[in-house]
Design a protein around this motif. Structure first.
Motif, PDB file in Angstrom:
ATOM      1  N   LYS A   8      15.262  32.945  37.492  1.00 26.41           N
ATOM      2  CA  LYS A   8      14.821  34.478  38.190  1.00 26.41           C
ATOM      3  C   LYS A   8      15.919  35.488  37.836  1.00 26.41           C
ATOM      4  CE  LYS A   8      13.713  37.420  42.681  1.00 26.41           C
ATOM      5  NZ  LYS A   8      13.258  36.556  44.206  1.00 26.41           N
ATOM      6  N   ASN A   9      15.409  36.329  37.590  1.00 25.82           N
ATOM      7  CA  ASN A   9      16.301  37.915  36.630  1.00 25.82           C
ATOM      8  C   ASN A   9      16.972  38.725  38.279  1.00 25.82           C
ATOM      9  OD1 ASN A   9      16.400  36.594  34.244  1.00 25.82           O
ATOM     10  ND2 ASN A   9      14.728  38.006  33.265  1.00 25.82           N
TER      11      ASN A   9
ATOM     12  N   ALA B 272      23.716  31.032  34.917  1.00 24.31           N
ATOM     13  CA  ALA B 272      23.373  32.347  35.469  1.00 24.31           C
ATOM     14  C   ALA B 272      22.980  33.622  35.144  1.00 24.31           C
ATOM     15  CB  ALA B 272      24.402  33.380  36.723  1.00 24.31           C
ATOM     16  N   PRO B 273      22.068  33.794  35.573  1.00 27.39           N
ATOM     17  CA  PRO B 273      21.132  35.695  34.670  1.00 27.39           C
ATOM     18  C   PRO B 273      22.552  36.664  34.805  1.00 27.39           C
ATOM     19  CG  PRO B 273      20.230  35.449  37.374  1.00 27.39           C
ATOM     20  CD  PRO B 273      21.069  34.070  37.403  1.00 27.39           C
ATOM     21  N   LEU B 274      23.113  36.346  35.243  1.00 25.84           N
ATOM     22  CA  LEU B 274      24.158  37.671  34.878  1.00 25.84           C
ATOM     23  C   LEU B 274      25.540  37.304  34.842  1.00 25.84           C
ATOM     24  CD1 LEU B 274      23.780  40.900  34.471  1.00 25.84           C
ATOM     25  CD2 LEU B 274      24.028  40.672  37.762  1.00 25.84           C
ATOM     26  N   LEU B 275      25.324  37.800  34.528  1.00 24.27           N
ATOM     27  CA  LEU B 275      27.193  37.850  34.394  1.00 24.27           C
ATOM     28  C   LEU B 275      28.152  39.554  33.560  1.00 24.27           C
ATOM     29  CD1 LEU B 275      30.473  36.734  33.749  1.00 24.27           C
ATOM     30  CD2 LEU B 275      29.411  37.007  30.930  1.00 24.27           C
ATOM     31  N   ILE B 276      29.170  39.897  35.082  1.00 21.50           N
ATOM     32  CA  ILE B 276      29.567  41.274  34.667  1.00 21.50           C
ATOM     33  C   ILE B 276      31.023  41.064  34.414  1.00 21.50           C
ATOM     34  CG2 ILE B 276      30.317  43.278  35.508  1.00 21.50           C
ATOM     35  CD1 ILE B 276      27.599  42.858  36.951  1.00 21.50           C
TER      36      ILE B 276
ATOM     37  N   SER C  22      23.289  40.234  30.611  1.00 20.11           N
ATOM     38  CA  SER C  22      22.345  40.027  31.007  1.00 20.11           C
ATOM     39  C   SER C  22      20.892  38.890  30.367  1.00 20.11           C
ATOM     40  CB  SER C  22      20.587  41.229  32.263  1.00 20.11           C
ATOM     41  OG  SER C  22      20.732  42.161  30.663  1.00 20.11           O
ATOM     42  N   ASN C  23      21.439  39.177  29.244  1.00 18.54           N
ATOM     43  CA  ASN C  23      20.563  37.597  27.986  1.00 18.54           C
ATOM     44  C   ASN C  23      21.431  36.303  28.254  1.00 18.54           C
ATOM     45  OD1 ASN C  23      20.015  36.205  26.215  1.00 18.54           O
ATOM     46  ND2 ASN C  23      19.726  38.091  24.963  1.00 18.54           N
TER      47      ASN C  23
ATOM     48  N   PHE D   1      26.041  36.472  38.755  1.00 18.49           N
ATOM     49  CA  PHE D   1      25.057  36.882  39.858  1.00 18.49           C
ATOM     50  C   PHE D   1      23.459  36.249  39.925  1.00 18.49           C
ATOM     51  CE2 PHE D   1      28.614  40.504  39.316  1.00 18.49           C
ATOM     52  CZ  PHE D   1      28.631  40.640  40.390  1.00 18.49           C
ATOM     53  N   GLY D   2      23.349  36.604  40.927  1.00 17.99           N
ATOM     54  CA  GLY D   2      22.124  35.121  40.644  1.00 17.99           C
ATOM     55  C   GLY D   2      21.580  34.966  42.693  1.00 17.99           C
TER      56      GLY D   2
END
Length: 204
Positions: A20-21, A109-113, A52-53, A180-181
């Protein structure tokens, strides 16, 4: 319990996420929390790279796996000169990176910062980026979004290809990498006991 303290105590590092994004508007809020972190002399040295890719995140994971594969034969030698690498948890993390073909670095994960700063931006840049990272993780938790600080992302510093992929500006260093996710609801874990003895020296 105070709401902020409850948020601090209930946050966990999670490594399993739903497919889930996270909406862009929510990511912007998380970044806003980071921008309001304290920084030495208010220099705000950070630059946040948002990935986010999931295909790109996977690429970065593969790069790290390749680096770990190359250095593992020399790891015992590194441990002689760097005692901190003798910690069994460090060795375990290195082996886990190579344990399967799955994403054992960023855990799909759908997000990496990535929190970065110029090498000479500030003598406090490492601390400043750590403050910003904690702000993001705590705020994300308040929104029901899980996170985890990924130490093995330090290996990205050894790859020019990784820098090109994420658009890392010349002279910048990655000081923190956080995934994050949304985590499965049935995987909530109780807080591990925190040390109380010998962690405070109180001078009245």
């Amino acid at each position: 319990m105070n709401e902020i303290m409850a948020n601090i105590k209930n946050r966990r590092s999670r490594r399993s996420f739903l497919d889930k994004n996270i909406p862009d508007a929510v990511i912007e809020e998380i970044l806003e929390a980071a921008r309001y972190a304290p920084s030495g002399f208010n220099k705000q040295p950070w630059k946040f790279i948002v990935v986010s890719n999931k295909g790109v995140i996977r690429q970065l994971s593969i790069i790290i796996r390749g680096i770990v594969t190359r250095i593992m034969p020399l790891f015992t030698l590194f441990q002689i000169f760097k005692p901190e690498l003798r910690d069994p948890k460090v060795t375990g993390a290195m082996k886990k990176t190579l344990s399967s073909d799955a994403d054992t670095v960023f855990y799909n994960a759908p997000l990496l910062i990535l929190v970065t700063a110029a090498k000479n931006a500030s003598r406090y840049a490492v601390k400043d980026c750590a403050f910003a990272s904690q702000n993001m993780m705590l705020y994300a938790h308040s929104l029901g979004i899980s996170s985890c600080f990924i130490g093995r992302a330090d290996f990205l510093k050894m790859s020019k290809e990784a820098g090109r992929i994420i658009g890392l500006p010349p002279g910048y260093v990655i000081y923190a990498a956080i995934i994050f996710g949304y985590a499965p609801a049935n995987e909530a874990a109780a807080a591990p006991e925190r040390r109380r003895d010998n962690v405070i020296n109180w001078v009245h």
